[in-house]
Design a protein around this motif. Structure first.
Motif, PDB file in Angstrom:
ATOM      1  N   TRP A  16      -1.246   8.577  16.814  1.00 60.87           N
ATOM      2  CA  TRP A  16      -0.228   8.963  17.807  1.00 60.87           C
ATOM      3  C   TRP A  16      -0.159  10.473  18.016  1.00 60.87           C
ATOM      4  CZ3 TRP A  16       1.946   6.793  21.758  1.00 60.87           C
ATOM      5  CH2 TRP A  16       1.858   5.409  21.851  1.00 60.87           C
ATOM      6  N   TYR A  23       1.222  10.845  26.860  1.00 61.46           N
ATOM      7  CA  TYR A  23       2.580  10.310  27.033  1.00 61.46           C
ATOM      8  C   TYR A  23       3.564  11.357  27.556  1.00 61.46           C
ATOM      9  CZ  TYR A  23       1.275   5.788  25.329  1.00 61.46           C
ATOM     10  OH  TYR A  23       0.717   4.539  25.243  1.00 61.46           O
ATOM     11  N   GLY A  68       9.188   8.037  20.343  1.00 68.40           N
ATOM     12  CA  GLY A  68       8.181   8.718  21.165  1.00 68.40           C
ATOM     13  C   GLY A  68       8.771   9.930  21.856  1.00 68.40           C
ATOM     14  N   TYR A  71      12.754   9.117  25.829  1.00 66.59           N
ATOM     15  CA  TYR A  71      13.469   8.907  27.098  1.00 66.59           C
ATOM     16  C   TYR A  71      14.515   7.797  26.986  1.00 66.59           C
ATOM     17  CZ  TYR A  71       9.857   5.303  27.748  1.00 66.59           C
ATOM     18  OH  TYR A  71       9.009   4.234  27.571  1.00 66.59           O
ATOM     19  N   ILE A  86      14.070   8.403  15.849  1.00 65.50           N
ATOM     20  CA  ILE A  86      13.126   8.671  14.753  1.00 65.50           C
ATOM     21  C   ILE A  86      11.734   8.307  15.237  1.00 65.50           C
ATOM     22  CG2 ILE A  86      13.597   6.413  13.645  1.00 65.50           C
ATOM     23  CD1 ILE A  86      12.947   7.823  10.950  1.00 65.50           C
ATOM     24  N   ASP A  87      10.765   9.149  14.882  1.00 67.99           N
ATOM     25  CA  ASP A  87       9.379   8.866  15.249  1.00 67.99           C
ATOM     26  C   ASP A  87       8.450   9.414  14.171  1.00 67.99           C
ATOM     27  OD1 ASP A  87       7.967   7.844  18.001  1.00 67.99           O
ATOM     28  OD2 ASP A  87       6.662   9.169  16.829  1.00 67.99           O
ATOM     29  N   ASN A  88       7.318   8.750  14.063  1.00 66.38           N
ATOM     30  CA  ASN A  88       6.319   9.038  13.035  1.00 66.38           C
ATOM     31  C   ASN A  88       5.375  10.166  13.449  1.00 66.38           C
ATOM     32  OD1 ASN A  88       4.819   8.403  10.674  1.00 66.38           O
ATOM     33  ND2 ASN A  88       3.514   6.983  11.789  1.00 66.38           N
ATOM     34  N   SER A  89       5.376  10.536  14.743  1.00 67.31           N
ATOM     35  CA  SER A  89       4.400  11.516  15.238  1.00 67.31           C
ATOM     36  C   SER A  89       5.093  12.828  15.584  1.00 67.31           C
ATOM     37  CB  SER A  89       3.695  10.956  16.489  1.00 67.31           C
ATOM     38  OG  SER A  89       3.122  12.005  17.239  1.00 67.31           O
ATOM     39  N   GLY A 112       9.740  10.783  10.886  1.00 66.02           N
ATOM     40  CA  GLY A 112       9.652   9.900   9.724  1.00 66.02           C
ATOM     41  C   GLY A 112       9.213   8.515  10.119  1.00 66.02           C
ATOM     42  N   ASN A 113       9.145   7.687   9.096  1.00 69.96           N
ATOM     43  CA  ASN A 113       8.695   6.304   9.231  1.00 69.96           C
ATOM     44  C   ASN A 113       9.913   5.413   9.438  1.00 69.96           C
ATOM     45  OD1 ASN A 113       7.619   3.771   8.844  1.00 69.96           O
ATOM     46  ND2 ASN A 113       7.161   4.069   6.654  1.00 69.96           N
ATOM     47  N   TYR A 131       8.371  -0.844  22.315  1.00 70.57           N
ATOM     48  CA  TYR A 131       6.997  -0.531  21.887  1.00 70.57           C
ATOM     49  C   TYR A 131       6.957   0.567  20.830  1.00 70.57           C
ATOM     50  CZ  TYR A 131       4.923  -3.242  25.755  1.00 70.57           C
ATOM     51  OH  TYR A 131       4.527  -4.241  26.613  1.00 70.57           O
ATOM     52  N   GLY A 132       8.006   0.688  20.021  1.00 72.15           N
ATOM     53  CA  GLY A 132       8.017   1.694  18.955  1.00 72.15           C
ATOM     54  C   GLY A 132       7.786   0.997  17.625  1.00 72.15           C
ATOM     55  N   CYS A 137       5.251  -0.762  13.456  1.00 67.34           N
ATOM     56  CA  CYS A 137       5.679  -0.910  12.055  1.00 67.34           C
ATOM     57  C   CYS A 137       5.472  -2.350  11.618  1.00 67.34           C
ATOM     58  CB  CYS A 137       7.159  -0.567  11.914  1.00 67.34           C
ATOM     59  SG  CYS A 137       7.509   1.186  12.086  1.00 67.34           S
TER      60      CYS A 137
HETATM   61  C1  SAM Z   1       4.671   3.729  22.885  1.00 64.55           C
HETATM   62  S1  SAM Z   1       5.598   4.897  21.957  1.00 64.55           S
HETATM   63  C2  SAM Z   1       7.243   4.259  22.100  1.00 64.55           C
HETATM   64  C3  SAM Z   1       8.113   5.181  22.865  1.00 64.55           C
HETATM   65  C4  SAM Z   1       8.388   4.801  24.287  1.00 64.55           C
HETATM   66  N1  SAM Z   1       9.375   3.739  24.370  1.00 64.55           N
HETATM   67  C5  SAM Z   1       7.157   4.430  25.061  1.00 64.55           C
HETATM   68  O1  SAM Z   1       6.958   3.223  25.325  1.00 64.55           O
HETATM   69  O2  SAM Z   1       6.374   5.324  25.376  1.00 64.55           O
HETATM   70  C6  SAM Z   1       5.209   4.396  20.314  1.00 64.55           C
HETATM   71  C7  SAM Z   1       5.794   5.338  19.285  1.00 64.55           C
HETATM   72  O3  SAM Z   1       5.926   4.667  18.048  1.00 64.55           O
HETATM   73  C8  SAM Z   1       5.770   5.660  17.066  1.00 64.55           C
HETATM   74  N2  SAM Z   1       5.534   5.087  15.748  1.00 64.55           N
HETATM   75  C9  SAM Z   1       4.411   4.482  15.285  1.00 64.55           C
HETATM   76  N3  SAM Z   1       4.576   4.125  14.013  1.00 64.55           N
HETATM   77  C10 SAM Z   1       5.830   4.502  13.656  1.00 64.55           C
HETATM   78  C11 SAM Z   1       6.581   4.441  12.450  1.00 64.55           C
HETATM   79  N4  SAM Z   1       6.071   3.889  11.338  1.00 64.55           N
HETATM   80  N5  SAM Z   1       7.829   4.955  12.446  1.00 64.55           N
HETATM   81  C12 SAM Z   1       8.352   5.540  13.548  1.00 64.55           C
HETATM   82  N6  SAM Z   1       7.685   5.637  14.710  1.00 64.55           N
HETATM   83  C13 SAM Z   1       6.448   5.121  14.770  1.00 64.55           C
HETATM   84  C14 SAM Z   1       4.603   6.482  17.572  1.00 64.55           C
HETATM   85  O4  SAM Z   1       4.509   7.723  16.913  1.00 64.55           O
HETATM   86  C15 SAM Z   1       4.911   6.559  19.055  1.00 64.55           C
HETATM   87  O5  SAM Z   1       5.592   7.734  19.385  1.00 64.55           O
END
Ligand code: SAM
Length: 258
Positions: A16, A23, A68, A71, A86-89, A112-113, A131-132, A137
């Motif tokens: 990511w 994105y 992500g 938004y 919260i986001d992992n990236s 974070g995770n 889609y997060g 996860c």
């Molecule tokens: C597709 S984006 C989701 C955000 C937005 N709704 C979108 O559709 O663009 C997926 C997000 O999930 C995050 N992600 C993946 N694994 C994760 C984890 N273990 N903990 C938190 N976020 C995570 C990614 O870093 C990425 O920013």
């Protein structure tokens, strides 16, 4: 440190951090649409057809799991919720922070995770994921964590790829979905894609229901998302003719027992 993360989380973080650049523009467009009716998923299906949000979010404590570019959090903050993303990236969060400045709307963003969130039990009224965490996860880790974070009566709404879509998707991630089953339904869980370092997770319907219920969540709805005629998407693997016949996306709505 990434070495301390579970293997799938470390892999998805690295992936990511690379995907993030693609994105930024879609994220900006979604931030800019803050005053409009929210639209969801790869086909931009309107909120009125999906019901991802509770009727009134003003004053709710909300967490977006895998935010992500944030938004969705922005839409919620704009409607009066107290939101945390919260986001992992770190790269996705860098975009989110710059969009916060650009649009003059700030809320906490955590790196974070989402399977292990640094907030006390029962901190939130509503948890959401489009889609997060919902696909990136491990559901056997993030669903218990989301439940822990919710107050009694709190809601969890999340959007995922449709189960049928996953079963009809070829190994080449960018190849269009086919009209036939290409993989097994039983034992669905972790998906490793040849040539791609990211890992995603998808369950069958019975496994989802049992997992949610085992964690004290009551399933309130499962919306099979159908795009409108003429809908468009930027994802090459998606086909409108397919998605008009079968659900390419699903929204789960669950509520923590009181
Ligand atoms: C597709 S984006 C989701 C955000 C937005 N709704 C979108 O559709 O663009 C997926 C997000 O999930 C995050 N992600 C993946 N694994 C994760 C984890 N273990 N903990 C938190 N976020 C995570 C990614 O870093 C990425 O920013």
């Amino acid at each position: 440190m990434s070495d301390e993360l579970p293997e799938h989380v470390a892999r998805n973080r690295a992936a990511w951090d690379v995907y993030a650049a693609e994105y930024e523009e879609p994220g900006r467009r979604n931030w800019a649409a803050m005053d409009e009716e929210p639209c969801w998923g790869i086909w931009h299906v309107p909120e009125s057809e999906v019901g991802m949000l509770p009727a009134d979010v003003a004053g709710l404590d909300v967490i977006e799991l895998g935010c992500g570019t944030a938004y969705v959090s922005a839409w919620l903050a704009h409607r009066g919720a107290r939101v945390v993303g919260i986001d992992n990236s770190e790269a996705q969060l860098a975009t989110a922070r710059s969009l916060q400045h650009e649009f003059g709307l700030e809320f906490p963003l955590l790196h974070g995770n989402a399977e292990v969130v640094p907030y006390p039990d029962e901190s939130f009224d509503f948890a959401i994921s489009e889609y997060g965490a919902s696909i990136w996860c491990d559901p056997y880790r993030w669903i218990p964590e989301a439940t822990r974070l919710l107050r009694p009566g709190g809601r969890l709404h999340f959007l995922v790829n449709g189960t049928l879509l996953m079963l009809c998707s070829p190994d080449d991630e960018d190849a269009p979905v086919e009209d036939r089953l290409l993989r097994d339904y039983f034992d669905m869980h972790r998906f490793d894609w040849p040539g791609d370092s990211a890992v995603d997770f998808h369950l069958g319907y019975g496994d989802w229901i049992r997992l949610l219920r085992a964690n004290g969540l009551e399933v309130e709805d499962l919306v099979e998302v159908r795009p409108q005629e003429g809908a468009t998407t930027r994802y090459p693997w998606a086909r409108l003719d397919w998605a008009r016949r079968w659900p390419s996306e699903e929204v789960w709505k669950a509520r923590k027992s009181r």
